[in-house]
Write a protein that holds these residues in place. Sequence first.
Motif, mmCIF file in Angstrom:
data_model
loop_
_atom_site.group_PDB
_atom_site.id
_atom_site.type_symbol
_atom_site.label_atom_id
_atom_site.label_comp_id
_atom_site.label_asym_id
_atom_site.label_seq_id
_atom_site.Cartn_x
_atom_site.Cartn_y
_atom_site.Cartn_z
ATOM 1 N N ILE A 359 -52.756 38.556 26.399
ATOM 2 C CA ILE A 359 -53.141 39.038 25.137
ATOM 3 C C ILE A 359 -52.060 40.122 24.671
ATOM 4 O O ILE A 359 -52.089 39.564 23.360
ATOM 5 N N GLU A 360 -51.549 40.828 25.065
ATOM 6 C CA GLU A 360 -50.857 41.656 24.769
ATOM 7 C C GLU A 360 -49.625 41.475 24.530
ATOM 8 O O GLU A 360 -49.377 41.492 23.612
ATOM 9 N N ASN A 361 -48.840 41.045 25.444
ATOM 10 C CA ASN A 361 -47.942 39.850 25.492
ATOM 11 C C ASN A 361 -47.519 39.165 23.996
ATOM 12 O O ASN A 361 -46.591 39.069 23.407
ATOM 13 N N ASP A 362 -48.957 38.495 23.705
ATOM 14 C CA ASP A 362 -49.216 37.255 22.763
ATOM 15 C C ASP A 362 -48.787 37.963 21.160
ATOM 16 O O ASP A 362 -48.652 37.326 20.298
ATOM 17 N N PHE A 363 -49.861 39.078 21.680
ATOM 18 C CA PHE A 363 -50.075 39.920 20.342
ATOM 19 C C PHE A 363 -48.894 40.145 19.946
ATOM 20 O O PHE A 363 -48.349 40.684 18.943
ATOM 21 N N ILE A 364 -48.230 41.348 20.466
ATOM 22 C CA ILE A 364 -46.868 42.344 20.718
ATOM 23 C C ILE A 364 -45.842 41.129 19.881
ATOM 24 O O ILE A 364 -44.980 41.816 18.714
ATOM 25 N N ASN A 365 -45.737 39.850 20.004
ATOM 26 C CA ASN A 365 -45.045 38.750 19.531
ATOM 27 C C ASN A 365 -45.503 38.105 18.535
ATOM 28 O O ASN A 365 -44.648 37.155 18.039
ATOM 29 N N ALA A 366 -46.478 38.622 17.972
ATOM 30 C CA ALA A 366 -47.483 38.430 16.724
ATOM 31 C C ALA A 366 -47.210 38.142 15.838
ATOM 32 O O ALA A 366 -46.917 39.531 15.344
ATOM 33 N N ALA A 367 -46.161 37.247 13.957
ATOM 34 C CA ALA A 367 -46.039 37.984 13.185
ATOM 35 C C ALA A 367 -46.797 38.464 12.423
ATOM 36 O O ALA A 367 -47.545 38.962 11.738
ATOM 37 N N PHE A 368 -48.309 37.214 12.240
ATOM 38 C CA PHE A 368 -49.734 37.024 11.683
ATOM 39 C C PHE A 368 -50.331 36.603 12.760
ATOM 40 O O PHE A 368 -50.566 36.032 13.454
ATOM 41 N N LYS A 369 -51.586 37.201 11.385
ATOM 42 C CA LYS A 369 -52.980 36.658 12.377
ATOM 43 C C LYS A 369 -53.084 35.052 13.164
ATOM 44 O O LYS A 369 -53.268 34.590 14.079
ATOM 45 N N ASN A 370 -52.311 34.208 12.537
ATOM 46 C CA ASN A 370 -52.493 32.543 12.603
ATOM 47 C C ASN A 370 -51.899 32.174 13.578
ATOM 48 O O ASN A 370 -51.943 31.521 14.933
ATOM 49 N N GLN A 371 -50.469 32.394 13.983
ATOM 50 C CA GLN A 371 -49.774 32.658 15.150
ATOM 51 C C GLN A 371 -50.176 33.093 16.312
ATOM 52 O O GLN A 371 -49.913 32.379 17.627
ATOM 53 N N PHE A 372 -50.772 34.586 16.019
ATOM 54 C CA PHE A 372 -51.687 34.931 17.670
ATOM 55 C C PHE A 372 -52.514 33.452 18.007
ATOM 56 O O PHE A 372 -52.989 33.301 19.439
ATOM 57 N N PHE A 373 -54.134 33.012 16.754
ATOM 58 C CA PHE A 373 -54.355 32.435 17.434
ATOM 59 C C PHE A 373 -54.122 30.870 18.334
ATOM 60 O O PHE A 373 -54.876 30.543 18.723
ATOM 61 N N LYS A 374 -52.649 30.868 17.353
ATOM 62 C CA LYS A 374 -51.978 29.130 18.054
ATOM 63 C C LYS A 374 -51.985 29.689 20.085
ATOM 64 O O LYS A 374 -52.487 28.792 20.147
ATOM 65 N N ARG A 375 -51.509 30.713 20.074
ATOM 66 C CA ARG A 375 -51.008 31.032 21.067
ATOM 67 C C ARG A 375 -52.154 31.042 22.154
ATOM 68 O O ARG A 375 -52.458 30.621 23.260
ATOM 69 N N PHE A 376 -53.603 32.018 21.376
ATOM 70 C CA PHE A 376 -54.564 31.585 22.694
ATOM 71 C C PHE A 376 -55.047 30.605 22.419
ATOM 72 O O PHE A 376 -55.942 30.160 23.528
ATOM 73 N N THR A 377 -55.375 29.361 21.348
ATOM 74 C CA THR A 377 -55.760 28.048 22.099
ATOM 75 C C THR A 377 -54.667 27.502 22.583
ATOM 76 O O THR A 377 -55.316 26.428 23.152
#
Length: 560
Positions: A359-377
């Motif tokens: 989660i921390e790495n994905d959050f750091i590298n996500a520009a916006f909400k959808n980018q973060f959610f895409k990595r989560f899914t």
Amino acid sequence: MLNMDTLAELKKITQNCTVMCVEDDDSVLSLLHEALSGLFKHVITAKNGQDGIDKFHKNKIDLLITDNIMPVMNGIDMIKEIKKTEPKLPIILITAHTDTDILMEAINIGVTQFIAKPFTINILFNAIETAIQRIIVEKQKMLYQETELLKYKESYNILQQKLALKKQHNIIKNDLYYKKLLIYNDTKASEWLINIRYEPHDILSGDFYSIRKIAKDKIIIYLSDAMGKGLNAFISNAVITSFLNFSIDKALKKNDFDKERFFNDFFYFSKQYLSEDEALCAVLLFIDFEKNSLEIANFSMPPILIETEKRELLKISSNNPPIMRFAERFKKDIYNIESLEKMLICSDGIYNEKYCDYIENDFINAAFKNQFFKRFTERTITPDDDITFIFIKKIQYIPKWTKTYSIKSRLEDVQSIITEIEVFLMEMGMDAVFIAECITAVSEMTMNAYEHGSLNITYQQKNRLIKEGKYEEYLLDLEKQIDKKIAITIELFENYNSLFICFKITDEGHGFDTSIIKETMQDINLLHYRGIKIVKGIVDEIYYNNSGNEVILLKECSER
């Protein structure tokens, strides 16, 4: 207090179940065995965590009741081991009032209920009734399959749950729904996106949230996750969230909002409303962008992640145990957010065992909400809990290039400019599929600006005229009477090592309140705001200015 009828109903479920009690105090263990022998088919006892693990592997256990402080192996370590093979096992942890760290750790590993020492038999039975909801649901599912009548009742119950979910959406409030937040601080202005991703796992969700604008530069964010499942968790959270929003509305109406009073009222109302065997995990934030101040009371929700402008990660952990009836006070911490770039607030559906390492790495590298959610899914194929997170992001970038257009509010001009934009994107080397998606989104939003912005046509008028076959004729006649323009700006920028294209479409109409989109988004059968529904599925971000006459579309792209 459980009456005889309720106890009889409980026994119907537990009489074929096995409970294991783990406790090193012989007198308490004897009390538990005696109290539960008439309720469960089998009562298995163990004197420490290791003994409990050994007996767990030799028996089919339906419910675990355990102390924590024991010799050889404590209760928390035993639970961690048992959860590896039986992740959905209902667990009741017996602990002292002051064991804050233990409570937080227990919540993170999936403990269902808590009992504070000393406890009564009635409190024990209430905790059991709540903890075995999963068993009850499975038993009911078997019974529902026996006759067509019960199948009908099940369908009826689902309908009622869907109505309850609609009620939940009405309780939840978001003053920044599809809006950017514009902040003026000294001589500088900044724009912020405060986005929510909310996906209930069941029809009735235990997660609630609210995003409230207290003043032009102050907001309240609330996110909660009631411990337990189903109706009980839903009702408690619904009542507390309703109180929270009512308190805010009342204070804003009287123009006397006081954050200290607000935090205190929330805490004391919540603990008073919860029953003895209930607990509420929640996080309450007050953000003052003018003073660059963040105040947090986190009641055992996952850590809040913050990234600074220098791309440094700050992790703000919980500063309170979950809210329970016996809680006496709470702690609120204050942080300086002058260098805030983005923030993530989430429930444990996101911050789970499968995803917490990423989660921390994905959050750091996500520009916006959808980018973060895409990595989560991509990393979590089948989430087993409600998915709720709030993504706060400062909008700031230097465009690589900018292209601007201005047209009269004429149907012919709208159609012509869409073709011109398509040619421009092709000349810029964009991918064909990407261009098609962009043109769909821009076309829908430009037509919205033309119809509902410049010409001020209501959705009711539009639907009626379409049915009568007179819509286009009406447009061509009405546009002759107005002299308003539509501006379209296209920009390409880089953010967090990704390229984004931005379309800004502005009309000279009166705008609209974006909160009215909410009901439409919940009902896929409604045709109102159909264009926004389509565009929402195409772009990464869609948001409006405060007056609602300017829409911004952001979409991640790649150049050939």
